[in-house]
Design a protein around this motif. Structure first.
Motif, PDB file in Angstrom:
ATOM      1  N   ILE A  36       0.833  -1.200   0.000  1.00 30.68           N
ATOM      2  CA  ILE A  36       0.000   0.000   0.000  1.00 30.68           C
ATOM      3  C   ILE A  36       0.870   1.254   0.000  1.00 30.68           C
ATOM      4  N   ALA A  37       1.913   1.248   0.835  1.00 36.01           N
ATOM      5  CA  ALA A  37       2.810   2.413   0.877  1.00 36.01           C
ATOM      6  C   ALA A  37       3.465   2.650  -0.487  1.00 36.01           C
ATOM      7  N   ILE A  38       3.958   1.567  -1.091  1.00 37.36           N
ATOM      8  CA  ILE A  38       4.571   1.700  -2.422  1.00 37.36           C
ATOM      9  C   ILE A  38       3.529   2.151  -3.441  1.00 37.36           C
ATOM     10  N   GLY A  39       2.326   1.572  -3.355  1.00 36.01           N
ATOM     11  CA  GLY A  39       1.283   1.919  -4.313  1.00 36.01           C
ATOM     12  C   GLY A  39       0.873   3.369  -4.248  1.00 36.01           C
ATOM     13  N   ILE A  40       0.769   3.931  -3.041  1.00 35.50           N
ATOM     14  CA  ILE A  40       0.399   5.346  -2.918  1.00 35.50           C
ATOM     15  C   ILE A  40       1.460   6.236  -3.534  1.00 35.50           C
ATOM     16  N   VAL A  41       2.745   5.940  -3.238  1.00 38.79           N
ATOM     17  CA  VAL A  41       3.836   6.750  -3.788  1.00 38.79           C
ATOM     18  C   VAL A  41       3.858   6.661  -5.314  1.00 38.79           C
ATOM     19  N   VAL A  42       3.728   5.459  -5.845  1.00 38.62           N
ATOM     20  CA  VAL A  42       3.775   5.286  -7.295  1.00 38.62           C
ATOM     21  C   VAL A  42       2.554   5.926  -7.958  1.00 38.62           C
ATOM     22  N   ALA A  43       1.383   5.834  -7.329  1.00 36.88           N
ATOM     23  CA  ALA A  43       0.186   6.458  -7.896  1.00 36.88           C
ATOM     24  C   ALA A  43       0.330   7.970  -7.958  1.00 36.88           C
ATOM     25  N   VAL A  44       0.883   8.565  -6.911  1.00 30.60           N
ATOM     26  CA  VAL A  44       1.111  10.010  -6.919  1.00 30.60           C
ATOM     27  C   VAL A  44       2.127  10.380  -8.002  1.00 30.60           C
ATOM     28  N   MET A  45       3.146   9.547  -8.179  1.00 31.88           N
ATOM     29  CA  MET A  45       4.127   9.791  -9.247  1.00 31.88           C
ATOM     30  C   MET A  45       3.471   9.706 -10.625  1.00 31.88           C
ATOM     31  N   GLN A  46       2.554   8.767 -10.800  1.00 32.44           N
ATOM     32  CA  GLN A  46       1.864   8.637 -12.082  1.00 32.44           C
ATOM     33  C   GLN A  46       1.015   9.860 -12.404  1.00 32.44           C
ATOM     34  N   LEU A  47       0.498  10.522 -11.384  1.00 31.10           N
ATOM     35  CA  LEU A  47      -0.345  11.702 -11.586  1.00 31.10           C
ATOM     36  C   LEU A  47       0.439  12.996 -11.493  1.00 31.10           C
ATOM     37  N   SER A  48       1.761  12.897 -11.382  1.00 36.56           N
ATOM     38  CA  SER A  48       2.607  14.080 -11.258  1.00 36.56           C
ATOM     39  C   SER A  48       2.700  14.825 -12.589  1.00 36.56           C
ATOM     40  N   ALA A  96       7.296   5.727 -12.755  1.00 33.53           N
ATOM     41  CA  ALA A  96       6.182   4.976 -12.179  1.00 33.53           C
ATOM     42  C   ALA A  96       5.574   4.020 -13.201  1.00 33.53           C
ATOM     43  N   GLY A  97       5.446   4.470 -14.439  1.00 31.85           N
ATOM     44  CA  GLY A  97       4.901   3.596 -15.473  1.00 31.85           C
ATOM     45  C   GLY A  97       5.782   2.401 -15.749  1.00 31.85           C
ATOM     46  N   ALA A  98       7.102   2.606 -15.758  1.00 31.20           N
ATOM     47  CA  ALA A  98       8.025   1.486 -15.982  1.00 31.20           C
ATOM     48  C   ALA A  98       7.950   0.481 -14.836  1.00 31.20           C
ATOM     49  N   TYR A  99       7.798   0.980 -13.611  1.00 33.52           N
ATOM     50  CA  TYR A  99       7.697   0.095 -12.448  1.00 33.52           C
ATOM     51  C   TYR A  99       6.463  -0.794 -12.551  1.00 33.52           C
ATOM     52  N   THR A 100       5.298  -0.199 -12.781  1.00 27.16           N
ATOM     53  CA  THR A 100       4.070  -0.993 -12.877  1.00 27.16           C
ATOM     54  C   THR A 100       4.101  -1.919 -14.092  1.00 27.16           C
ATOM     55  N   TRP A 101       4.679  -1.444 -15.191  1.00 25.97           N
ATOM     56  CA  TRP A 101       4.755  -2.282 -16.405  1.00 25.97           C
ATOM     57  C   TRP A 101       5.588  -3.538 -16.148  1.00 25.97           C
ATOM     58  N   GLU A 116       2.951  -6.467  -5.159  1.00 31.13           N
ATOM     59  CA  GLU A 116       1.659  -5.923  -4.740  1.00 31.13           C
ATOM     60  C   GLU A 116       1.618  -4.410  -4.913  1.00 31.13           C
ATOM     61  N   GLY A 117       2.758  -3.741  -4.713  1.00 26.82           N
ATOM     62  CA  GLY A 117       2.805  -2.295  -4.894  1.00 26.82           C
ATOM     63  C   GLY A 117       2.422  -1.874  -6.297  1.00 26.82           C
ATOM     64  N   ALA A 118       2.783  -2.671  -7.304  1.00 30.42           N
ATOM     65  CA  ALA A 118       2.435  -2.333  -8.680  1.00 30.42           C
ATOM     66  C   ALA A 118       0.918  -2.383  -8.893  1.00 30.42           C
ATOM     67  N   TYR A 119       0.256  -3.369  -8.307  1.00 29.99           N
ATOM     68  CA  TYR A 119      -1.200  -3.466  -8.451  1.00 29.99           C
ATOM     69  C   TYR A 119      -1.918  -2.398  -7.614  1.00 29.99           C
ATOM     70  N   MET A 120      -1.420  -2.163  -6.398  1.00 23.46           N
ATOM     71  CA  MET A 120      -2.041  -1.142  -5.559  1.00 23.46           C
ATOM     72  C   MET A 120      -1.881   0.247  -6.161  1.00 23.46           C
ATOM     73  N   ALA A 121      -0.804   0.476  -6.904  1.00 23.12           N
ATOM     74  CA  ALA A 121      -0.612   1.777  -7.545  1.00 23.12           C
ATOM     75  C   ALA A 121      -1.752   2.068  -8.510  1.00 23.12           C
ATOM     76  N   VAL A 125     -13.642   4.114  -3.585  1.00 27.24           N
ATOM     77  CA  VAL A 125     -13.260   3.382  -4.788  1.00 27.24           C
ATOM     78  C   VAL A 125     -12.120   2.416  -4.497  1.00 27.24           C
ATOM     79  N   ILE A 126     -11.263   2.754  -3.529  1.00 31.67           N
ATOM     80  CA  ILE A 126     -10.073   1.949  -3.255  1.00 31.67           C
ATOM     81  C   ILE A 126     -10.402   0.711  -2.430  1.00 31.67           C
ATOM     82  N   ILE A 127     -11.318   0.822  -1.474  1.00 32.97           N
ATOM     83  CA  ILE A 127     -11.555  -0.249  -0.512  1.00 32.97           C
ATOM     84  C   ILE A 127     -11.996  -1.564  -1.148  1.00 32.97           C
TER      85      ILE A 127
END
Length: 324
Positions: free
Chosen positions: A98-110, A119-124, A182-187, A227-229
């Motif tokens: 979850i911690a990784i996912g929040i950081v990566v999600a914020v990076m994706q919306l930066s 962030a896109g390369a990480y999730t990919w 899991e961080g990639a999916y949570m992102a 939406v997240i829960i």
């Protein structure tokens, strides 16, 4: 006797008086709605019931299942130790994910293209490669990096170093593989939740001087939780079962210890039943918790979330947000 007045036929005249018994009565139509007969549904219910009874009877009376062995090992100390490792792996991996996912999600919306690309390369990569391959890779990290050290990069002096085989144990490799995957999916889940919030919410927070961090933590994330829960609950239940993959790297989880036991006593099916029953218990508890949390963050409690967000926008808090 009850009576009522009705307007007379002569303009300006006195209204005629009639008795209530003589007043026109509407027909009392009692409609009875009956369901259409559905023999196909009743047949399906009967067939499903018979199949369930037959399956339960076959499983219970089958002498090859060795229920006495199942009862013997269900609360065995080795099994319970493996169960505790499974719970630890699930909880810690989900928190880190979850911690990784929040950081990566914020990076994706930066607004920064570098952050979005990273962030896109990480999730990919971590969503595109099998988790089993990732677990084996982390467990054999010593083949690539025999030594883990901290120091000046580019062949500079090393301040401290460790042998990779001593650091990357089976449990640590399992944590790395499960949490990073899991961080990639949570992102993606967190990103979808953040994008579901009206952009005007962010603009409203910025207009009163709140910092981006305060807007995210006080306004955006509380509303995005609806939406997240639900997918988060599914990911948690999936993680409980996915931990069984760490048996390939000797992770000492429930599946690993079950394998060790049935390799010693050859009671393969009985020990697999023991592990399956414990997985069912864990997933049932997780499902109950998921439903409870979903009810709390369901659309029906949107006014509560809105009031919480408005409370975060009070003058006292907005000054702190502006100072932050």
């Amino acid at each position: 006797m009850n009576h009522q007045k009705i307007p007379g036929s002569v303009p300006g005249g006195e209204p005629d008086v009639i008795h209530a018994d003589e007043a026109p009565q509407e027909d009392d139509l009692s409609l009875q709605v009956t369901g259409r007969p559905r023999p196909g549904r009743w047949f399906a219910v009967l067939a499903a019931t018979l199949f369930a009874v037959w399956l339960a009877y076959t499983v219970i009376v089958n002498p090859n299942l060795h229920w006495d062995i199942v009862a013997k090992y269900q609360f065995d100390g080795v099994i319970l130790e493996g169960l505790w490792v499974t719970v630890q792996l699930t909880l810690v991996s989900m928190v880190l994910g979850i911690a990784i996912g929040i950081v990566v999600a914020v990076m994706q919306l930066s607004d920064s293209p570098v952050l979005r690309l990273t962030a896109g390369a990480y999730t990919w990569f971590f969503r595109g490669t099998p988790l089993l391959v990732q677990l084996i890779f982390w467990f054999n990290l010593a083949l690539l990096f025999p030594e883990i050290s901290i120091g000046i990069p580019f062949d500079g002096p090393k301040l401290i170093s460790w042998q990779s085989n001593q650091v990357i144990t089976g449990f640590v490799a399992a944590l790395l593989g499960l949490s990073i995957n899991e961080g990639a999916y949570m992102a993606e889940i967190v990103r979808a939740g953040i994008q579901s919030v009206d952009p005007g919410q962010r603009e409203a927070g910025a207009s009163i001087g709140m910092s981006n961090r305060r807007i995210l933590s006080r306004i955006i994330l509380p509303q995005a939780m609806r939406v997240i829960i639900p997918p988060f609950g599914n990911q948690f239940i999936s993680m409980l079962k996915t931990t069984s993959l760490v048996s390939v790297i000797a992770g000492a989880d429930l599946m690993t210890v079950s394998q060790h036991l049935y390799l010693a006593n050859f009671e393969v099916v009985a020990l697999l039943l023991v592990a399956s029953l414990w997985y069912l218990v864990l997933t049932t508890i997780a499902t109950i918790g998921q439903h409870a949390v979903e009810r709390r963050y369901s659309p029906g409690v949107a006014p509560v979330l809105r009031s919480r967000v408005l409370a975060n926008l009070r003058p006292g808090r907005t000054k702190k947000g502006a100072a932050a």
